[in-house]
Design an enzyme around this catalytic site. Structure first.
Site, PDB file in Angstrom:
ATOM      1  CG  ASP A   1      14.566  -7.009  -4.050  1.00 48.73           C
ATOM      2  OD1 ASP A   1      14.196  -5.154  -3.291  1.00 48.73           O
ATOM      3  OD2 ASP A   1      13.101  -7.854  -2.731  1.00 48.73           O
TER       4      ASP A   1
ATOM      5  CG  HIS B   1      17.910  -1.072  -1.439  1.00 45.29           C
ATOM      6  ND1 HIS B   1      17.374  -1.231  -2.537  1.00 45.29           N
ATOM      7  CD2 HIS B   1      17.749  -2.089  -0.149  1.00 45.29           C
ATOM      8  CE1 HIS B   1      16.312  -1.922  -2.334  1.00 45.29           C
ATOM      9  NE2 HIS B   1      16.712  -2.822  -1.056  1.00 45.29           N
TER      10      HIS B   1
ATOM     11  CG  ASP C   1      17.134  -6.245   5.047  1.00 45.00           C
ATOM     12  OD1 ASP C   1      15.915  -5.926   4.569  1.00 45.00           O
ATOM     13  OD2 ASP C   1      17.518  -4.870   5.381  1.00 45.00           O
TER      14      ASP C   1
ATOM     15  CD  GLU D   1      10.787   2.161   2.530  1.00 48.80           C
ATOM     16  OE1 GLU D   1      10.291   0.958   3.006  1.00 48.80           O
ATOM     17  OE2 GLU D   1      11.030   2.822   3.352  1.00 48.80           O
TER      18      GLU D   1
ATOM     19  CE  LYS E   1       8.139  -1.359  -1.803  1.00 50.66           C
ATOM     20  NZ  LYS E   1       9.240  -2.697  -1.314  1.00 50.66           N
TER      21      LYS E   1
ATOM     22  CG  HIS F   1       3.481   3.908  12.041  1.00 49.83           C
ATOM     23  ND1 HIS F   1       3.803   3.833  13.446  1.00 49.83           N
ATOM     24  CD2 HIS F   1       3.993   2.801  11.331  1.00 49.83           C
ATOM     25  CE1 HIS F   1       4.150   3.088  13.386  1.00 49.83           C
ATOM     26  NE2 HIS F   1       4.854   2.176  12.368  1.00 49.83           N
TER      27      HIS F   1
ATOM     28  CB  THR G   1       5.834   0.218   3.642  1.00 48.73           C
ATOM     29  OG1 THR G   1       5.653   1.200   4.183  1.00 48.73           O
ATOM     30  CG2 THR G   1       6.027   0.328   2.474  1.00 48.73           C
TER      31      THR G   1
ATOM     32  CD  GLU H   1       5.651  -3.566  -0.741  1.00 55.62           C
ATOM     33  OE1 GLU H   1       7.058  -3.993   0.389  1.00 55.62           O
ATOM     34  OE2 GLU H   1       6.595  -3.277  -2.023  1.00 55.62           O
ATOM     35  CG  ASN H   2       2.744  -7.409   4.516  1.00 53.53           C
ATOM     36  OD1 ASN H   2       2.707  -7.278   3.310  1.00 53.53           O
ATOM     37  ND2 ASN H   2       2.896  -8.115   5.047  1.00 53.53           N
ATOM     38  CB  ALA H   3       6.022  -1.968   7.384  1.00 57.48           C
ATOM     39  CG  LEU H   4       7.251  -4.852  10.246  1.00 60.16           C
ATOM     40  CD1 LEU H   4       6.647  -4.889  12.037  1.00 60.16           C
ATOM     41  CD2 LEU H   4       8.238  -5.257  10.433  1.00 60.16           C
TER      42      LEU H   4
ATOM     43  NE  ARG I   1      10.654 -10.367   2.648  1.00 60.59           N
ATOM     44  CZ  ARG I   1      11.354  -9.861   1.960  1.00 60.59           C
ATOM     45  NH1 ARG I   1      11.125 -10.125   0.188  1.00 60.59           N
ATOM     46  NH2 ARG I   1      10.861  -8.613   2.076  1.00 60.59           N
TER      47      ARG I   1
END
Length: 556
Positions: A133, A173, A181, A266, A376, A381, A423, A464-467, A506
């Site tokens: 970022d 953002h 975060d 996003e 993104k 879901h 994601t 990407e993976n979200a978590l 990450r």
């Protein structure tokens, strides 16, 4: 810098974004994690041959640039694809997202020695590069057009030293307030100061709660910030980034620019903020009640012959469930009425226009650079298997059982030859509560829908993976999504589907624990189709000059 092949002719925006594309022709053929036990490894001699062949064989079909297989020099070679060629076809570049606060609000790298040590270990694990970022709130903190790139130049020099490619996110953002975060970086203070006297510059729900994560798209073209509009501010920021990082562009270190288009970077509205009490699986709330968007809607309704129409007042609250609201209920919900359809078309189209205009600014800023742009799309879901798709609608994705809400997004991105980055690649239905009505591995499933829309529109897709996940189940699920047809011989008529790249969230101390790192190395090997040697040539052949737009593809 390389000269650009971009057309100077202004492309007209598509007028079909609000067409309810039918859902069909999603990809099929999901395979389990590649075994790899009988895979032939690339020798250095074969690798050199493949590089030489690939350098001389780039092709263009269906208006979409792509890398051709290694050139064949004999009739025998042209009749059969070698196993090594197949491996190249299945190689998925894999990146690691750096910590959110790798460059602090004070514009310095956190514990540089530790970071370098960790990056060396990841380099040894054969990752292709990193994503990072680039925070607006850090770079332009001192005042309008007072850009300070010191911390990021130091970081990029470290990455250059380690020969790790960079995917840079233009992060317009706030950091803080979203899932995962762990640091806080606000928008520039001089921007927030404007909001003290005009709070309508922020996204606003029906109750009047302001969200300072991202500026409302309702002010995109209003010169409220020292005579500049938000679109101009984003464009100026990206131009400064290009100028200040020119040496990294010229060396090919920076390969992708992901353009931040909303909360968490996003393309969506701030519909489910944890800072305002949202909790999974709440449907979220529409974010169009600031005075600027409200006025825009009234004007649009009047032009449509319905000046009496107002913004929704029956859509519930952040943690409502669809059938608790009149708007989203299964039986005759407002979303099915003429008024509801008009509102949702307006709401989703405003988001598409917002994304299109800011990516246009990125095209101008990076014109001539050999890289790819990306945007993104959020993996919302929950409530996908409810008729209303309520959580998607509040976020701005007008997606219903008989209306494809992601195809217009893909079509907009095709105008810029941009990558669609999606994601939640690691998630499975079995990990979600049944009452959330998620759809990750059931047909129709959100992941296959979104990726198929990107492929149908002729653009690259990434994910990407979200978590954060460090387990085999999570990695296997990512592998399934990255190569829907697996690693196997394919019939000529069969589409060879492969993601452009995957980014893992990450870099953390947990990832670097010995057991987790060992499993991660195995995952990287599988993402690379069990290839031992790196293939840096992929970057040189897959990165194309920016263009202003591509022709609108015919509807399927």
């Amino acid at each position: 810098m390389l000269s650009s092949h971009c057309s100077n002719q202004q492309q007209q925006r598509h007028v079909l974004w609000d067409i309810p594309f039918p859902r069909n022709r999603t990809y099929s053929g999901w395979q389990s994690m590649v075994n790899g036990s009988n895979k032939k490894r690339l020798t250095r001699g074969n690798l050199q041959r493949l590089r030489t062949g690939m350098n001389s064989s780039a092709a263009k079909t269906d208006g979409v640039n792509h890398v051709a297989a290694a050139s064949r020099t004999s009739t025998t070679q042209s009749e059969a694809t070698t196993h090594d060629d197949k491996l190249i076809q299945h190689y998925v570049p894999t990146f690691v997202m750096l910590p959110l606060g790798v460059v602090t609000a004070e514009n310095v790298i956190v514990d540089k020695a530790k970071l370098e040590k960790q990056l060396k270990e990841l380099k040894a694990a054969e990752i292709d590069g990193v994503m990072v970022d680039v925070w607006w709130g850090i770079i332009e903190a001192r005042g309008p057009k007072q850009y300070d790139w010191r911390g990021y130049r130091e970081l990029f020099l470290l990455l250059k030293k380690l020969d790790l490619k960079i995917q840079a996110i233009m992060s317009f953002h706030q950091c803080g307030g979203n899932i995962g975060d762990n640091v806080f970086i606000s928008l520039p203070q001089w921007v927030l100061k404007v909001g003290e006297t005009d709070p309508d510059i922020f996204y606003t729900n029906r109750a009047g709660a302001r969200n300072k994560e991202y500026l409302s798209l309702g002010v995109d073209h209003l010169p409220l910030f020292g005579g500049r509009t938000p679109v101009q501010m984003y464009g100026d920021f990206m131009k400064s980034f290009r100028e200040s990082m020119a040496d990294f562009f010229e060396s090919g270190l920076i390969i992708d620019i992901e353009v931040g288009l909303g909360p968490a970077g996003e393309l969506r509205y701030a519909s489910y903020p944890e800072t305002q009490g949202w909790a999974f699986p709440g449907i979220g709330e529409f974010q169009c009640y600031d005075k600027y968007l409200a006025a825009d809607f009234k004007e649009a309704a009047a032009k449509a012959g319905h000046p009496e129409w107002e913004l929704p007042d029956d859509a519930g609250e952040y943690n409502s469930r669809p059938d608790q609201t009149a708007f989203f209920r299964s039986n005759n919900g407002t979303y099915l009425t003429e008024k509801g359809k008009f509102f949702l078309t307006w709401y989703s189209t405003k988001l598409l226009l917002h994304g299109d205009e800011i990516i246009d600014e990125a095209n101008k800023a990076f014109l001539g650079c050999k890289l790819k742009l990306a945007a993104k799309v959020s993996g919302i879901h929950w409530w996908y298997n409810h008729p209303s798709h309520a959580a998607e609608l509040t976020a701005g994705y007008y997606n219903l059982p008989d209306r494809d809400g992601y195809r217009p997004v893909a079509r907009m991105l095709s105008r810029h030859n941009a990558i669609l980055n999606f994601t939640c690649l690691e998630m499975r239905n079995s990990e979600q509560p049944a009452y959330a009505k998620s759809a990750l591995l059931n047909t129709p499933m959100i992941i296959s829908q979104v990726l198929s829309d990107g492929w149908k529109e002729g653009i690259e897709v990434a994910g990407e993976n979200a978590l954060a996940r460090y387990d085999a189940d999570g990695y296997n699920q990512i592998l399934l999504n990255a190569r829907p047809n697996g690693v196997r011989p394919a019939m000529e008529r069969e589409k060879k589907l492969r993601m452009y790249g995957v980014t893992i969230l990450r870099l953390t101390d947990d990832l670097m624990r010995p057991n987790n790192l060992d499993l991660f190395k195995k995952f990287i090997r599988k993402m690379h189709a069990d290839q031992v040697a790196k293939l840096p040539i992929i970057y040189h052949l897959r990165l194309h000059h920016l263009i202003h737009g591509t022709e609108m593809l015919q509807n399927y």
